[in-house]
Design an enzyme around this catalytic site. Structure first.
Site, PDB file in Angstrom:
ATOM      1  CB  THR A 315      -0.943   0.012   1.220  1.00 10.70           C
ATOM      2  OG1 THR A 315      -1.720   1.219   1.202  1.00 10.70           O
ATOM      3  CG2 THR A 315      -0.189  -0.053   2.527  1.00 10.70           C
ATOM      4  CG  HIS A 367       5.569 -11.123  16.720  1.00 12.31           C
ATOM      5  ND1 HIS A 367       6.552 -12.022  16.373  1.00 12.31           N
ATOM      6  CD2 HIS A 367       6.174 -10.234  17.558  1.00 12.31           C
ATOM      7  CE1 HIS A 367       7.690 -11.695  16.953  1.00 12.31           C
ATOM      8  NE2 HIS A 367       7.491 -10.598  17.683  1.00 12.31           N
TER       9      HIS A 367
END
Length: 396
Positions: A315, A367
């Site tokens: 993006t 994560h």
């Protein structure tokens, strides 16, 4: 013959759509394949063309309303479109006999008998007394009307008493609802973390300056920054396959292909069309695809399948002036790269302070599957490839 205009099938999982704007109103003449109405689903926006030439006789679903797939939203009359055109020339010469009809007004004097009307006027004078009591109930009748129109009166009272303090309530479109749901899902069900780096854009800008004109002449499209970042991202994903993987239950699925989604902002919302097998695309392929996807995103002609199945997303908030941000992962993907605006900043190179065009990069990752080492390695790989574009061209 009257034709029913129904909501078409947009996608396997789409059962409800949102009516956007009608390009034609009731009574409007339309041609075959002329766009009639804009429809929005949670996955895409599209225009519905007219199946035949005719006249829109009735609109059942208006802008802002919802409808189900297969539901009738309007009626189109096939016959009335051609009829007026054919009859018009035949009736055009007939107005000639019409003038004699104009003499008919002579009977108009007959209305003179109404002269006795003045007689009732005295009667009207007698009615004032009863009309006055009739006025008393009218204010009572207005009170409930004001209560039912409370939202409108409320807005008006604010506007009059305290300046222009009006409010507008607009239903959330399916596309916006879908975006909101997915991003909320990402923040609630993934362990998101963002790491940053910065990249010197000097080499890419010089390359575009020296080869950009020749590139455009040969391929008919400008050489932009996005193609460099798509190629760099594919190379980095090969080095850090965890960022291209997804979690399914208690398993990790490593995708060995690279379908890169490119976020495109439009008046209709944010779309992320996917570049399939980006690892096989040339710079020209990428630039042509992005240009085409951006145009169709603005016009609402993206296909549902073009918005599904990406393995990684890029993006570019820099086109809107963003200096730094933390993009949100598009689930079930595990990473998203954020590009930002290019600014001339002082940097230290070989012991000297110089001014260079710099861009901040941000990688948000899940994560649960990606460790900090892979995230930092990924961004470092992007930085190295952009600062030395020969790496991308030679794939080393």
């Amino acid at each position: 013959m009257s034709i029913e205009l129904k909501v078409p099938v947009i996608g396997e999982s789409v059962s409800e759509i949102f009516i956007g704007q009608w390009y034609k109103g009731e009574g409007s003449t339309v041609a075959v394949d002329e766009n009639l109405v804009e429809l929005e689903s949670e996955k895409a926006t599209l225009d519905v063309p007219s199946p035949s030439a005719g006249v829109i006789t009735k609109i059942l679903k208006h802008a802002g309303e919802t409808a189900e797939v297969g539901e009738v939203i309007a009626y189109l009359d096939q016959v009335s479109a051609a009829a007026p055109a054919a009859k018009a020339p035949e009736k055009a010469p007939e107005p000639a006999p019409a003038p004699p009809v104009a003499e008919a007004p002579k009977p108009a004097p007959t209305p003179e008998p109404p002269k006795p009307a003045p007689a009732p006027t005295p009667a009207a004078k007698v009615e004032p007394p009863p009309s006055e009591p009739a006025k008393t109930p009218t204010p009572m009748a207005t009170q409930p009307i004001n209560h039912t129109a409370k939202p409108a009166n409320y807005a008006q009272s604010l506007q009059v008493g305290a300046g222009n303090r009006t409010e507008e309530v607009v239903p959330m479109s399916p596309v916006r609802r879908r975006i909101a749901a997915r991003l909320l899902d990402a923040t609630q069900n993934a362990a998101l973390l963002t790491t940053f780096n910065e990249v010197d854009m000097t080499a890419v800008k010089e390359l575009r300056g020296s080869l950009g004109e020749a590139f455009e002449k040969r391929y008919g499209v400008r050489l932009g920054f996005m193609s460099f970042f798509v190629k760099a991202a594919v190379d980095a994903l090969k080095q850090c396959p965890e960022i291209n993987a997804i979690i399914e239950g208690d398993k990790v699925v490593y995708r060995r292909y690279f379908d890169v989604g490119v976020a495109i902002g439009s008046d209709r919302g944010l779309f992320v069309p996917v570049l399939r097998n980006a690892e096989e695309m040339t710079f020209a392929d990428i630039e042509k695809s992005i240009t085409d996807l951006a145009k169709r995103a603005q016009s609402g002609n993206l296909r549902v399948e073009e918005l599904q199945g990406g393995t990684f997303t890029i993006t570019n908030g820099g086109v809107y002036g963003s200096l730094l941000s933390t993009p949100i992962v598009n689930p079930p993907q595990s990473g998203v790269l954020g590009m930002h605006s290019i600014q001339n900043r002082p940097v230290a190179i070989d012991g000297q302070v110089v001014i260079r065009p710099m861009m901040y990069l941000a990688l948000t990752y899940d994560h649960r599957i990606v460790d900090g080492r892979e995230a930092v390695t990924f961004l470092k790989s992007i930085k190295d490839a952009i600062e030395n574009p020969a790496r991308i061209l030679l794939e080393v």
